[in-house]
Design an enzyme around this catalytic site. Structure first.
Site, mmCIF file in Angstrom:
data_model
loop_
_atom_site.group_PDB
_atom_site.id
_atom_site.type_symbol
_atom_site.label_atom_id
_atom_site.label_comp_id
_atom_site.label_asym_id
_atom_site.label_seq_id
_atom_site.Cartn_x
_atom_site.Cartn_y
_atom_site.Cartn_z
ATOM 1 C CG ASN A 1 -34.013 -30.150 30.033
ATOM 2 O OD1 ASN A 1 -34.301 -29.025 29.642
ATOM 3 N ND2 ASN A 1 -32.997 -30.384 30.844
ATOM 4 C CD GLU B 1 -36.052 -37.294 38.438
ATOM 5 O OE1 GLU B 1 -35.601 -38.044 39.316
ATOM 6 O OE2 GLU B 1 -37.263 -37.069 38.286
ATOM 7 C CD GLU C 1 -30.959 -32.756 27.845
ATOM 8 O OE1 GLU C 1 -31.199 -33.500 26.868
ATOM 9 O OE2 GLU C 1 -30.835 -33.173 29.002
ATOM 10 N N GLY D 1 -27.098 -41.867 24.747
ATOM 11 C CA GLY D 1 -26.062 -40.866 24.919
ATOM 12 C C GLY D 1 -25.742 -40.048 23.686
ATOM 13 C CD GLU D 2 -23.864 -40.868 19.707
ATOM 14 O OE1 GLU D 2 -23.850 -39.725 19.191
ATOM 15 O OE2 GLU D 2 -22.829 -41.516 19.927
ATOM 16 N N PRO E 1 -36.197 -42.476 19.950
ATOM 17 C CG PRO E 1 -36.907 -44.582 19.273
ATOM 18 C CD PRO E 1 -35.816 -43.569 19.065
ATOM 19 N NE ARG E 2 -36.808 -39.706 28.520
ATOM 20 C CZ ARG E 2 -36.085 -38.662 28.916
ATOM 21 N NH1 ARG E 2 -35.449 -37.924 28.018
ATOM 22 N NH2 ARG E 2 -35.980 -38.357 30.198
#
Length: 389
Positions: free
Chosen positions: A319, A63, A322, A294-295, A250-251
């Site tokens: 999402n 978000e 992306e 960020g990768e 992993p998230r």
């Protein structure tokens, strides 16, 4: 009636806070909460915002990234940003130094300063946040608002509560017409449909990565219980595609070590090579754990197939746009209820049961490259905010 509810809710929140104090102290020692919890519940290193700004509140990492198109169009000096998660804070700190963890509601009485507007993402329904911000002069907006098929019946059961919240929300910007109708049934006023903000901005590649020569499979934004299913499916694929590579992402960063151990054990059992990307930033092993934030978008750019996590377990999905911006073939589980509108805006996503993932991955040749069919319109939101600047 509204004043009475405000008093009762405030009293309840104070009592709840006092009763929860022992648990909050214990939880603050956990790695996942060691920064956010002391800041939110004890105001540790959490100063109030400067007054008279545009205050955006977003809960999660996704978000916080999604509001970038809005904050980029506003004067940086006016920005005030808050979040409730550690990963969310890492994103909003790149927008402005006026970035904070949102304090738990009882603290807002002394912490919250008058702002020109409060803009809240999706489903962050904090009664005192909206009520106090409005009482102190802010125009209050709920953006990217949604009511999933799964959550709407739960909201309906306590609809009386949400009607009190919506009394303090001046404008609502919903994702779909269905969301508009559901929100209005709960008392929302001035509801407009602008589409999903997450489709208005898609993160760009930050650096070019050398793509392995073989088939690249990305297990993206995975949760507990999903990595094992993906690893087994990859092992089946590897029997036919010897040069296939798995990028496992992993998230949540607090799970990196656990997933690394799982991947290394699995690799040993199947005579695969495995590595952690943080230790060697190249894609030269059979299994590469992407344990750096960020990768993900950079990994999407070199992936042929994306197995999108968060939907093989009842999490709600992530999402897909992306990855779809690169035309990746995407396989998802069936539990994408929080991303239904995004999935409907993308052509070509394959939905499978977790138990059928291996079979579907082996049929990768017949999967279709994905394509984004529609985007969103931020103009009404920006025009509303420009009126208070």
């Amino acid at each position: 009636m509204e004043k009475f509810f405000f008093f009762l809710y405030s009293l309840f929140s104070f009592l709840f806070y006092i009763l929860a104090l022992p648990f909050l102290v214990l939880l603050s020692f956990k790695t996942k909460y060691k920064e956010s919890l002391p800041s939110r519940f004890f105001l540790w290193h959490n100063k109030p915002f400067k007054p008279d700004g545009i205050w955006f509140h977003s809960c999660s990492f996704g978000e916080a990234k999604a509001i970038k198109p809005l904050v980029d169009r506003l004067p940086k000096a006016q920005l005030r940003m808050s979040t409730t998660t550690q990963t969310g804070l890492q994103v909003i700190e790149s927008y402005t130094s006026q970035s904070r963890y949102l304090p738990f509601e009882p603290w807002l009485f002394g912490w919250l300063k008058p702002q020109k507007a409060l803009v809240v993402m999706e489903a962050e329904f904090w009664y005192l946040l909206f009520a106090l911000a409005q009482k102190r002069g802010a125009k209050t907006l709920l953006i990217n608002a949604r009511m999933s098929d799964r959550s709407f019946p739960k909201y309906q059961k306590i609809g009386w509560f949400y009607r009190h919240i919506f009394k303090h929300i001046d404008e609502v910007y919903a994702q779909t017409e269905v969301d508009r109708a559901r929100l209005e049934s709960l008392g929302a006023r001035n509801v407009s449909v602008t589409g999903n903000i997450k489709l208005s901005y898609l993160p760009a590649v930050t650096r070019k990565i050398e793509k392995p020569s073989g088939l690249v499979v990305c297990g993206a934004s995975t949760h507990e219980g999903e990595e094992g299913v993906i690893l087994e499916a990859f092992a089946a694929l590897k029997k036919e595609q010897k040069d296939a590579v798995l990028l496992l992402v992993p998230r949540h960063p607090e799970r990196f070590d656990k997933v690394a151990q799982m991947a290394e054990t699995f690799a040993l059992q199947h005579a695969f090579t495995a590595q952690r990307y943080s230790q060697n930033a190249v894609l030269r092993s059979d299994i590469v754990l992407i344990d750096v934030l960020g990768e993900l978008v950079n990994m999407y750019a070199v992936s042929d197939i994306v197995i999108l996590g968060g939907a093989f377990e009842p999490i709600g999905g992530h999402n897909a746009a992306e990855a779809a911006q690169f035309g990746c073939k995407i396989i998802s589980g069936k539990h994408y209820f929080n991303q239904k509108d995004i999935f409907e805006a993308i052509e070509g996503i394959a939905i499978v049961e977790a138990g059928n993932l291996s079979k579907r991955l082996l049929q990768y040749g017949v999967l279709k490259p994905t394509r984004i069919k529609s985007k969103s319109d931020l103009t009404p939101i920006l025009e509303s905010l420009e009126r208070v600047l």
